[in-house]
Scaffold this motif. Structure first.
Motif, PDB file in Angstrom:
ATOM      1  N   THR A  93      10.328  -6.328  10.587  1.00 29.15           N
ATOM      2  CA  THR A  93       9.540  -5.351   9.824  1.00 29.15           C
ATOM      3  C   THR A  93      10.421  -4.264   9.233  1.00 29.15           C
ATOM      4  O   THR A  93      11.572  -4.076   9.629  1.00 29.15           O
ATOM      5  CB  THR A  93       8.485  -4.691  10.721  1.00 29.15           C
ATOM      6  OG1 THR A  93       9.143  -3.910  11.743  1.00 29.15           O
ATOM      7  CG2 THR A  93       7.597  -5.732  11.382  1.00 29.15           C
ATOM      8  N   ILE A  94       9.872  -3.544   8.254  1.00 28.56           N
ATOM      9  CA  ILE A  94      10.483  -2.342   7.715  1.00 28.56           C
ATOM     10  C   ILE A  94       9.452  -1.221   7.778  1.00 28.56           C
ATOM     11  O   ILE A  94       8.235  -1.460   7.806  1.00 28.56           O
ATOM     12  CB  ILE A  94      10.970  -2.521   6.264  1.00 28.56           C
ATOM     13  CG1 ILE A  94       9.798  -2.912   5.349  1.00 28.56           C
ATOM     14  CG2 ILE A  94      12.086  -3.528   6.180  1.00 28.56           C
ATOM     15  CD1 ILE A  94      10.179  -2.939   3.873  1.00 28.56           C
ATOM     16  N   ASP A  95       9.939   0.015   7.813  1.00 26.69           N
ATOM     17  CA  ASP A  95       9.066   1.186   7.812  1.00 26.69           C
ATOM     18  C   ASP A  95       8.933   1.711   6.394  1.00 26.69           C
ATOM     19  O   ASP A  95       9.899   2.227   5.819  1.00 26.69           O
ATOM     20  CB  ASP A  95       9.633   2.281   8.714  1.00 26.69           C
ATOM     21  CG  ASP A  95       9.367   2.018  10.181  1.00 26.69           C
ATOM     22  OD1 ASP A  95       8.370   1.345  10.474  1.00 26.69           O
ATOM     23  OD2 ASP A  95      10.163   2.475  11.019  1.00 26.69           O
ATOM     24  N   VAL A  96       7.760   1.565   5.816  1.00 30.99           N
ATOM     25  CA  VAL A  96       7.482   2.101   4.489  1.00 30.99           C
ATOM     26  C   VAL A  96       6.747   3.429   4.666  1.00 30.99           C
ATOM     27  O   VAL A  96       5.832   3.527   5.487  1.00 30.99           O
ATOM     28  CB  VAL A  96       6.622   1.126   3.660  1.00 30.99           C
ATOM     29  CG1 VAL A  96       6.323   1.702   2.283  1.00 30.99           C
ATOM     30  CG2 VAL A  96       7.337  -0.211   3.525  1.00 30.99           C
ATOM     31  N   PRO A  97       7.152   4.488   3.940  1.00 26.53           N
ATOM     32  CA  PRO A  97       6.478   5.785   4.088  1.00 26.53           C
ATOM     33  C   PRO A  97       4.958   5.676   3.957  1.00 26.53           C
ATOM     34  O   PRO A  97       4.448   4.972   3.085  1.00 26.53           O
ATOM     35  CB  PRO A  97       7.068   6.619   2.947  1.00 26.53           C
ATOM     36  CG  PRO A  97       8.403   6.011   2.707  1.00 26.53           C
ATOM     37  CD  PRO A  97       8.243   4.545   2.961  1.00 26.53           C
ATOM     38  N   PHE A  98       4.249   6.364   4.880  1.00 28.75           N
ATOM     39  CA  PHE A  98       2.791   6.448   4.905  1.00 28.75           C
ATOM     40  C   PHE A  98       2.119   5.141   5.301  1.00 28.75           C
ATOM     41  O   PHE A  98       0.898   5.012   5.214  1.00 28.75           O
ATOM     42  CB  PHE A  98       2.226   6.922   3.551  1.00 28.75           C
ATOM     43  CG  PHE A  98       2.917   8.126   3.007  1.00 28.75           C
ATOM     44  CD1 PHE A  98       2.778   9.366   3.631  1.00 28.75           C
ATOM     45  CD2 PHE A  98       3.726   8.034   1.898  1.00 28.75           C
ATOM     46  CE1 PHE A  98       3.421  10.487   3.133  1.00 28.75           C
ATOM     47  CE2 PHE A  98       4.366   9.146   1.396  1.00 28.75           C
ATOM     48  CZ  PHE A  98       4.220  10.379   2.015  1.00 28.75           C
ATOM     49  N   LEU A  99       2.913   4.165   5.721  1.00 27.35           N
ATOM     50  CA  LEU A  99       2.356   2.891   6.166  1.00 27.35           C
ATOM     51  C   LEU A  99       2.859   2.577   7.568  1.00 27.35           C
ATOM     52  O   LEU A  99       3.887   3.094   8.011  1.00 27.35           O
ATOM     53  CB  LEU A  99       2.757   1.740   5.227  1.00 27.35           C
ATOM     54  CG  LEU A  99       2.227   1.779   3.794  1.00 27.35           C
ATOM     55  CD1 LEU A  99       2.789   0.589   3.031  1.00 27.35           C
ATOM     56  CD2 LEU A  99       0.705   1.735   3.772  1.00 27.35           C
TER      57      LEU A  99
END
Length: 250
Positions: A93-99
């Motif tokens: 996974t990746i961390d996308v802002p606001f998600l």
């Protein structure tokens, strides 16, 4: 003197047997019997893997939406464009802002773009996501130009990769080129002959991110001579040595 002639014949015979590297051994795009015939293959899009780094651009015509993501980014390419760089975690996974975390491992870049766009649709219907692989490189080791090189375009071919690294040495084993390629099942070794013309558009034709290309050393490397000037130099030095030895003992 007969002994000198005898030794000279031996030396010349050895040199002729070794000689230079023939075109049949080091030539590319050959069409002849004795070389493998590779079948045409479909190009497979690269699938994202753990530890890949992605450059993520969020584009929106809505200034407020663009500003919201620009505050989280390191660089603004344009007034309504934001840029992010993220590494894919071990869980894919990746961390996308606001998600929450978005799972992208195993997807192509286009599939990952669509998935992130759908996840961001709650913020604005007018959002476009663009992804690029910032860690798109391949590595060359062995008897060729060595180092890490960028994959600067889609569908980078093995010939273009060789041009980037400076080509293959004549002493390399052209018939047994190996590529170490990562996949979901682990690292696999792909081996092929780089000389036949049928290599074009085959499954071995394209280079993918994280590939390690290995050129083994030819078994003839010790004996082979790169040029005829080198051949003549070896002959003359050998004769000089034989004459010197003969004069010493006689």
């Amino acid at each position: 003197m007969k002994q000198i002639y005898k030794y000279t014949i031996y030396v010349v015979a050895i040199m002729l047997l070794s000689s230079c590297y023939p075109i049949r051994r080091v030539g590319l795009l050959q069409e002849r019997e004795g070389l493998p015939e590779y079948k045409k293959g479909e190009y497979e899009q690269y699938h994202l893997q753990k530890n890949d780094e992605l450059e993520l651009r969020v584009i929106s015509l809505n200034p407020e939406t663009a500003l919201l993501f620009q505050q989280q980014s390191r660089t603004s390419f344009a007034s309504n464009t934001s840029n992010f760089t993220y590494r894919i975690y071990e869980d894919g996974t990746i961390d996308v802002p606001f998600l929450s975390k978005v799972e992208v491992a195993g997807l192509t870049l286009q599939q990952a773009e669509q998935k992130i766009e759908e996840a961001l649709s709650d913020f604005d219907d007018d959002i476009m996501v663009k992804l690029a692989l910032s860690t798109g490189t391949f590595c060359v080791i062995g008897d060729a130009g060595r180092g890490y090189f960028p994959i600067y375009k889609d569908r980078l071919t093995i010939y273009q990769a060789l041009a980037l690294c400076g080509g293959i040495n004549s002493s390399a084993d052209y018939g047994h080129v190996k590529i170490l390629r990562r996949s979901d099942e682990g690292t696999k070794i792909i081996e092929f002959d780089i000389r036949p013309k049928s290599l074009i558009d085959s499954e071995y034709y394209y280079v993918y991110p994280n590939d390690v290309i290995y050129f083994d050393f030819s078994k003839r490397r010790f004996w082979a001579i790169d040029s005829y000037s080198g051949f003549l130099s070896v002959i003359s030095s050998s004769l000089s040595m034989l004459v010197s030895v003969w004069n010493t003992f006689n």
